[in-house]
Each structure stands twice: as C-alpha cells, then as structure tokens.
Design a protein around this motif. Structure first.
Motif, mmCIF file in Angstrom:
data_model
loop_
_atom_site.group_PDB
_atom_site.id
_atom_site.type_symbol
_atom_site.label_atom_id
_atom_site.label_comp_id
_atom_site.label_asym_id
_atom_site.label_seq_id
_atom_site.Cartn_x
_atom_site.Cartn_y
_atom_site.Cartn_z
ATOM 1 N N GLY A 1 -60.425 -33.266 -41.038
ATOM 2 C CA GLY A 1 -61.377 -32.609 -41.933
ATOM 3 C C GLY A 1 -61.815 -33.505 -43.067
ATOM 4 N N ALA A 2 -60.882 -34.260 -43.650
ATOM 5 C CA ALA A 2 -61.225 -35.161 -44.755
ATOM 6 C C ALA A 2 -62.174 -36.253 -44.292
ATOM 7 C CB ALA A 2 -59.954 -35.774 -45.347
ATOM 8 N N VAL A 3 -61.864 -36.852 -43.151
ATOM 9 C CA VAL A 3 -62.730 -37.912 -42.620
ATOM 10 C C VAL A 3 -64.085 -37.335 -42.221
ATOM 11 C CG1 VAL A 3 -63.005 -39.588 -40.750
ATOM 12 C CG2 VAL A 3 -60.787 -39.336 -41.880
ATOM 13 N N GLY A 4 -64.075 -36.151 -41.612
ATOM 14 C CA GLY A 4 -65.329 -35.519 -41.200
ATOM 15 C C GLY A 4 -66.253 -35.222 -42.358
ATOM 16 N N THR A 5 -65.714 -34.697 -43.458
ATOM 17 C CA THR A 5 -66.562 -34.408 -44.629
ATOM 18 C C THR A 5 -67.061 -35.695 -45.270
ATOM 19 O OG1 THR A 5 -64.588 -34.250 -46.047
ATOM 20 C CG2 THR A 5 -65.460 -32.193 -45.147
ATOM 21 N N ALA A 6 -66.215 -36.730 -45.299
ATOM 22 C CA ALA A 6 -66.613 -37.990 -45.940
ATOM 23 C C ALA A 6 -67.711 -38.701 -45.162
ATOM 24 C CB ALA A 6 -65.397 -38.905 -46.083
ATOM 25 N N LEU A 7 -67.726 -38.540 -43.844
ATOM 26 C CA LEU A 7 -68.705 -39.254 -43.013
ATOM 27 C C LEU A 7 -69.869 -38.377 -42.568
ATOM 28 C CD1 LEU A 7 -66.265 -41.278 -40.697
ATOM 29 C CD2 LEU A 7 -67.346 -42.024 -42.828
ATOM 30 N N ALA A 8 -69.901 -37.116 -43.008
ATOM 31 C CA ALA A 8 -70.931 -36.172 -42.542
ATOM 32 C C ALA A 8 -72.337 -36.720 -42.762
ATOM 33 C CB ALA A 8 -70.771 -34.839 -43.261
ATOM 34 N N PRO A 9 -73.148 -36.828 -41.700
ATOM 35 C CA PRO A 9 -74.502 -37.371 -41.844
ATOM 36 C C PRO A 9 -75.531 -36.343 -42.284
ATOM 37 C CG PRO A 9 -74.040 -36.947 -39.537
ATOM 38 C CD PRO A 9 -72.794 -36.603 -40.293
ATOM 39 N N ASN A 10 -75.189 -35.038 -42.169
ATOM 40 C CA ASN A 10 -76.141 -33.997 -42.537
ATOM 41 C C ASN A 10 -75.386 -32.732 -42.945
ATOM 42 O OD1 ASN A 10 -75.515 -32.525 -40.027
ATOM 43 N ND2 ASN A 10 -76.755 -34.106 -39.018
ATOM 44 N N VAL A 11 -76.140 -31.731 -43.370
ATOM 45 C CA VAL A 11 -75.534 -30.502 -43.877
ATOM 46 C C VAL A 11 -74.758 -29.764 -42.790
ATOM 47 C CG1 VAL A 11 -76.002 -28.237 -44.891
ATOM 48 C CG2 VAL A 11 -77.267 -30.234 -45.678
ATOM 49 N N GLY A 12 -75.308 -29.714 -41.587
ATOM 50 C CA GLY A 12 -74.645 -29.002 -40.500
ATOM 51 C C GLY A 12 -73.260 -29.554 -40.211
ATOM 52 N N VAL A 13 -73.153 -30.874 -40.118
ATOM 53 C CA VAL A 13 -71.858 -31.510 -39.861
ATOM 54 C C VAL A 13 -70.923 -31.282 -41.046
ATOM 55 C CG1 VAL A 13 -70.683 -33.700 -39.454
ATOM 56 C CG2 VAL A 13 -72.852 -33.220 -38.315
ATOM 57 N N MET A 14 -71.467 -31.332 -42.263
ATOM 58 C CA MET A 14 -70.643 -31.102 -43.454
ATOM 59 C C MET A 14 -70.034 -29.696 -43.426
ATOM 60 S SD MET A 14 -69.249 -31.800 -46.330
ATOM 61 C CE MET A 14 -69.931 -33.403 -46.767
ATOM 62 N N ILE A 15 -70.835 -28.692 -43.115
ATOM 63 C CA ILE A 15 -70.324 -27.310 -43.067
ATOM 64 C C ILE A 15 -69.260 -27.180 -41.988
ATOM 65 C CG2 ILE A 15 -70.943 -24.930 -42.503
ATOM 66 C CD1 ILE A 15 -73.648 -25.462 -43.884
ATOM 67 N N LEU A 16 -69.497 -27.780 -40.825
ATOM 68 C CA LEU A 16 -68.516 -27.723 -39.738
ATOM 69 C C LEU A 16 -67.214 -28.403 -40.151
ATOM 70 C CD1 LEU A 16 -67.862 -26.986 -36.814
ATOM 71 C CD2 LEU A 16 -68.844 -29.184 -36.112
ATOM 72 N N ALA A 17 -67.313 -29.576 -40.780
ATOM 73 C CA ALA A 17 -66.117 -30.298 -41.208
ATOM 74 C C ALA A 17 -65.378 -29.526 -42.295
ATOM 75 C CB ALA A 17 -66.499 -31.692 -41.710
ATOM 76 N N ARG A 18 -66.125 -28.852 -43.185
ATOM 77 C CA ARG A 18 -65.484 -28.039 -44.225
ATOM 78 C C ARG A 18 -64.758 -26.831 -43.623
ATOM 79 N NH1 ARG A 18 -64.623 -28.634 -49.622
ATOM 80 N NH2 ARG A 18 -65.566 -26.627 -50.149
ATOM 81 N N ILE A 19 -65.295 -26.268 -42.554
ATOM 82 C CA ILE A 19 -64.606 -25.173 -41.870
ATOM 83 C C ILE A 19 -63.295 -25.678 -41.276
ATOM 84 C CG2 ILE A 19 -64.694 -23.611 -39.890
ATOM 85 C CD1 ILE A 19 -67.718 -23.319 -40.427
ATOM 86 N N VAL A 20 -63.342 -26.856 -40.627
ATOM 87 C CA VAL A 20 -62.124 -27.456 -40.065
ATOM 88 C C VAL A 20 -61.098 -27.692 -41.168
ATOM 89 C CG1 VAL A 20 -61.169 -29.528 -38.973
ATOM 90 C CG2 VAL A 20 -63.294 -28.509 -38.102
ATOM 91 N N LEU A 21 -61.549 -28.240 -42.288
ATOM 92 C CA LEU A 21 -60.665 -28.481 -43.425
ATOM 93 C C LEU A 21 -60.108 -27.165 -43.956
ATOM 94 C CD1 LEU A 21 -59.713 -30.963 -45.000
ATOM 95 C CD2 LEU A 21 -61.622 -30.624 -46.571
ATOM 96 N N GLY A 22 -60.948 -26.142 -43.974
ATOM 97 C CA GLY A 22 -60.505 -24.832 -44.431
ATOM 98 C C GLY A 22 -59.427 -24.239 -43.540
ATOM 99 N N ILE A 23 -59.546 -24.453 -42.240
ATOM 100 C CA ILE A 23 -58.511 -23.964 -41.318
ATOM 101 C C ILE A 23 -57.158 -24.561 -41.695
ATOM 102 C CG2 ILE A 23 -57.695 -24.118 -38.933
ATOM 103 C CD1 ILE A 23 -60.667 -23.859 -38.088
#
Length: 499
Positions: free
Chosen positions: A123-145
């Motif tokens: 989740g941390a790597v996903g949010t840091a590398l997110a190229p757009n809003v959609g990926v950021m929201i998805l990565a934040r959901i993973v981090l939230g889990i």
C-alpha cells in the motif's frame, strides 16, 4: 511430541481440565523456546500501531501537493476526489478490521501481523507511485485494509500474550505508537515541505511508511504466537512452550495454562465464533458492549481534530503557517497524553478512567463551541478578523480535549476491546467492533466539512458535546470493569453472570 501435546480431551466435569492432563504436559521433555521479553514483543508488534498512525496522519501534509496539477507534479485533485482519497483508507480499514479479526482467529495472531506487514508495504509503495487518482484511491483502500486489520489484530495479540498484571499497559503501548506515528507523519510532512518543496514531495511522504512495514515483517518472524490461540486450537503443548518463553521463572505457568484449558474445553464445540453465536445472551451482550465502546470512541470527534485541525484553526483567523505548527502541537500532546495513559490504565479501574475521560471531552467540546459562538462567529459575521487570543483559546481547548481523549478514552477503548470478548469470539468481536469504529470514523470525517460550513464551529462542537453526554450515560449503565481478572476469569464471570 505425544498425542496429549496436540489435544487434551475433556475430563471430569464438563468445562474442566483434569490435574492429570495438566501434569502430563509438564512431564514431557520439550525443546525449550528462546526467552522473549514483553518489551521486545511490544516493540515489534506495535510497529503495526505506528504504521496505523503514520498512514492516517500523513495524508494531511500530502494533500496540498496532490491538489497541484499533473504538470506541477500533483494529481490535480478536486474537492470531490480529495474527499475520496482521504476517506478511501477509512472504508478500507473498516473491512480490513471485519475480516482481519476472522483471519486471526483462523490462522493465528502472529500469522496475521506478518501478512499485514506485506500489505502495508504494498500500500505504501502503491500510493507513492500512483500515476493517477484512480490508482491512488485503490492503493489507499489496500493500505486501509492493512490499517484496519492491524487495529483489530495487534491489541488482541498483545492482550493474549501478556500476563494479567501487564495486560493493560502492554495494550496501551499500541495506542501510544498510533499517536507517535501520527506525530511522526506531521513532523515529516513539515520537514519535507520546507526542505524539499518539489514535485515529488508528497510521494516521499507516502513512501516513508514502507520502512516500518519492512521492520514489522522481519521482527515478527522472531516473535511467538500467543499461548491462548494455541490453546483455542487444542495445541496445548505449544501453548505451554510459549508460556515458558514469555513468563518469569517464578510465574504460575501451570495455573495460567489450567485456566486456558478450562476455557478451551468450554469452547471446543465451536472453535471459531461467528454470527450464530450472537443468539447466546451473554455473548450478544458482550458484543453489544464492545461495539458501543468502539463507536463512542469515534463519537468524541477525535479524528475531526486530527484530520482537520489546520482547517478548524484557520477558521478562527489563525494564519496557515501558524495552523500547521499547531497541528504538530496536537501530535506532541497526543503522544504525551498517551504515555501518561500507559501509567493511568495500569493504576486505575478501566471503567472509571473511561468516564473521567468522557467528562473532560464534553467540557472541552462545549468550550470550543462557546468560544466560536461568543468570540469568533460575531467577528466573522461583522466582516472583521477575530482576535488572535480567541484562536489560541480554541487551540487550548483542542489540546485539553486531546489530553482526556488520548490519556484516558483511547487507551481504555483498545484495552477493553482486546479483553472483553470470549476466547472463541475474540477475533470476530474485535473485528466487528473495529469495523464499525472505522465506518463511524469515515462518516464523521466525510461529514465534518459540511457540518462546520452549515452550522459553524459553535453549532458543530456543541452537537458533539451533546452526543458525548449520551456516550457517558452508556458507559455508566453498560460498561463493566475488566481490570481485576485474567482473560479466562473474565469469560467465566460473564458466562455465568449474564447467561
């Protein structure tokens, strides 16, 4: 390993472990496990709490950079997508708590924390590398889990592995690490914003969370599973090994194991708790109390102050830089209050401490509302800047609120949730309670900007104060005292008192 090490059948009266069974375990020759101190176990396991705090606090500093256009290195967030990015973690956390508790019941507390360390990293790597809003929201959901599952698993792990006299303080360490993680996030945000005001600043803020995730994953490989989970699964020899590795030489290990065997026999017919168990009156009552404790912790409005402190203070007329500095003050006071809570929860009864904290929170919220109503709103309505002194009165009331919240309500909440549920329902009950905690957190966090814009600071904070009068009554009427008994004694008392 003999058969009795793996499972001890019920003997004598139902729900009673015979002395012969217990003696058989102690007579076996077993390879001793390496000794583990409670301090080392707490230091490693509560890295999950540190990640919980950092990941919920870091977004406050990252959002201003993420609202920049893509050309300037941001994601071009609009008010709607800003709200989605913020709240997506909270909704992910709700479902992480619900299912994380069940998984910890099935596969073990330690196994769950190891898995969560990997999810925190992704989740941390996903949010840091997110190229757009959609990926950021998805990565934040993973981090939230991961955040939600950790909030449901780590306190249970600490409560189960600790001896009775250390249980309250050890679980309260997790709350201290949560607010330490938030303070670390606020401080890191401020340093990076001033030293590296570039396109990738927000990405660095988010990526830093991967470091403690790696440390958690490595550290938990050297930590034991809890004896109570082994006992619940009928693996009594392994439960004894854990007790020998985590208890002092003079500790009554035989007495503690006897209690675990007795409760395990009582739960043998249904080793994993679930919705069907809510038909049992005493279990239903405990789950209702646990859910109530979790929800009332959020109804204080604590996370509105943690997430929106700069917004609240700028509405009092305080400048942006001063408001950001004050946010760090919130973090510092939270850490100091939580450290005091470690001592308080070990010295005073849980129920009394909870109600004192709620009374202090009510007074603090009412004072913020009155300050807005009498000093700030009239100036704003007249088109003039409120006096600077009124801003600092609000800040003082916010800090007072955090002293009572983080020093009393939050540590008692997490300690009680970790100990109030019966053995077979511990993961399920904790998961359900923390699921609803996160849902209420998300609803309040999403609604707060609307409330304060519609009703102003006075109306909003007076409403929160009134709600907390209700939570104080709930604690007085419903919440039991849990500090004086072992987990097994608590279960037996509730089983026969509220059957």
């Amino acid at each position: 390993m003999t058969a009795i090490s793996n499972h001890v059948g019920a003997a004598g009266l139902p729900g009673t472990a015979s002395q012969l069974e217990i003696d058989s375990l102690f007579e076996e020759e077993r390879t001793p496990n390496k000794k583990r101190s409670m301090k080392a176990i707490a230091m490693v396991a509560t890295l999950g709490g540190l990640l919980f705090g950092y990941d919920t606090g870091v977004i406050a500093g990252a959002l201003p950079f993420m609202t920049d256009t893509v050309a300037k290195g941001g994601l071009g967030l609009t008010p709607v997508t800003e709200g989605l990015v913020t709240s997506s973690l909270l909704f992910g956390a709700a479902f992480g708590a619900l299912y994380g508790g069940r998984l910890s019941d099935r596969f073990g507390r330690r196994h769950n924390i190891l898995m969560l360390a990997g999810i925190f990293f992704l989740g941390a790597v996903g949010t840091a590398l997110a190229p757009n809003v959609g990926v950021m929201i998805l990565a934040r959901i993973v981090l939230g889990i991961a955040v939600g599952a950790a909030s449901a698993t780590v306190p249970v792990y600490l409560a189960e592995i600790a001896p009775r006299e250390l249980r309250g303080r050890l679980v309260a360490v997790d709350q201290l690490m949560i607010v330490t993680g938030q303070l670390l996030a606020y401080s890191t945000n401020a340093v990076l914003a001033n030293l590296w005001d570039g396109h990738s600043t927000w990405r660095i803020m988010l990526f830093i969370a991967s470091v403690p995730a790696i440390a958690l994953w490595i550290g938990m490989h050297f930590m034991p599973e809890t004896a109570r989970w082994f006992a619940c699964k009928g693996r009594f020899g392994e439960a004894l090994d854990v007790l020998r590795a985590t208890r002092r030489k003079e500790y009554d290990i035989k007495g503690e194991l006897s209690e675990m065997l007795t409760v395990a026999h009582d739960s043998a017919a249904a080793r994993e708790g679930g919705w069907s168990d809510l038909k049992t009156p005493w279990i239903k009552r405990l789950v209702f109390i646990g859910v109530g404790i979790a929800i009332l912790q959020q109804l204080t409005g604590v996370n509105t102050l943690m997430y929106y402190a700069p917004t609240i203070l700028t509405k009092t007329g305080l400048g942006t830089n001063a408001a950001l500095t004050a946010t760090i003050a919130n973090g510092v006071v939270s850490v100091v209050a939580s450290a005091a809570g470690l001592w308080l929860v070990g010295r005073f009864k849980r129920r009394q401490l909870l109600m004192v904290g709620q009374a202090g929170v009510i007074v603090s919220l009412a004072a913020i509302g009155v300050t807005f109503g009498l000093l700030i709103s009239p100036s704003l309505d007249a088109g003039v800047a409120p006096a600077t002194s009124s801003s600092y009165i609000v800040l003082g009331c916010m800090l007072s609120f955090l002293i009572f919240q983080q020093g009393a309500i939050s540590p008692v909440t997490w300690v009680m949730l970790s100990e109030i549920f019966p053995m077979k329902m511990r993961g399920f009950g904790m998961g359900l309670s923390v699921f609803l905690l996160w849902i209420v957190n998300a609803i309040i966090s999403f609604s707060f900007p609307v409330l304060i814009s519609s009703f102003g600071g006075a109306g909003t904070f007076l409403v929160f104060a009134a709600i907390n009068v209700g939570t104080l009554i709930f604690s007085w009427k419903m919440v039991p005292e849990t500090s004086h008994l072992t987990l097994e004694e608590l279960e037996e008392e509730f089983r026969f008192t509220h059957a």
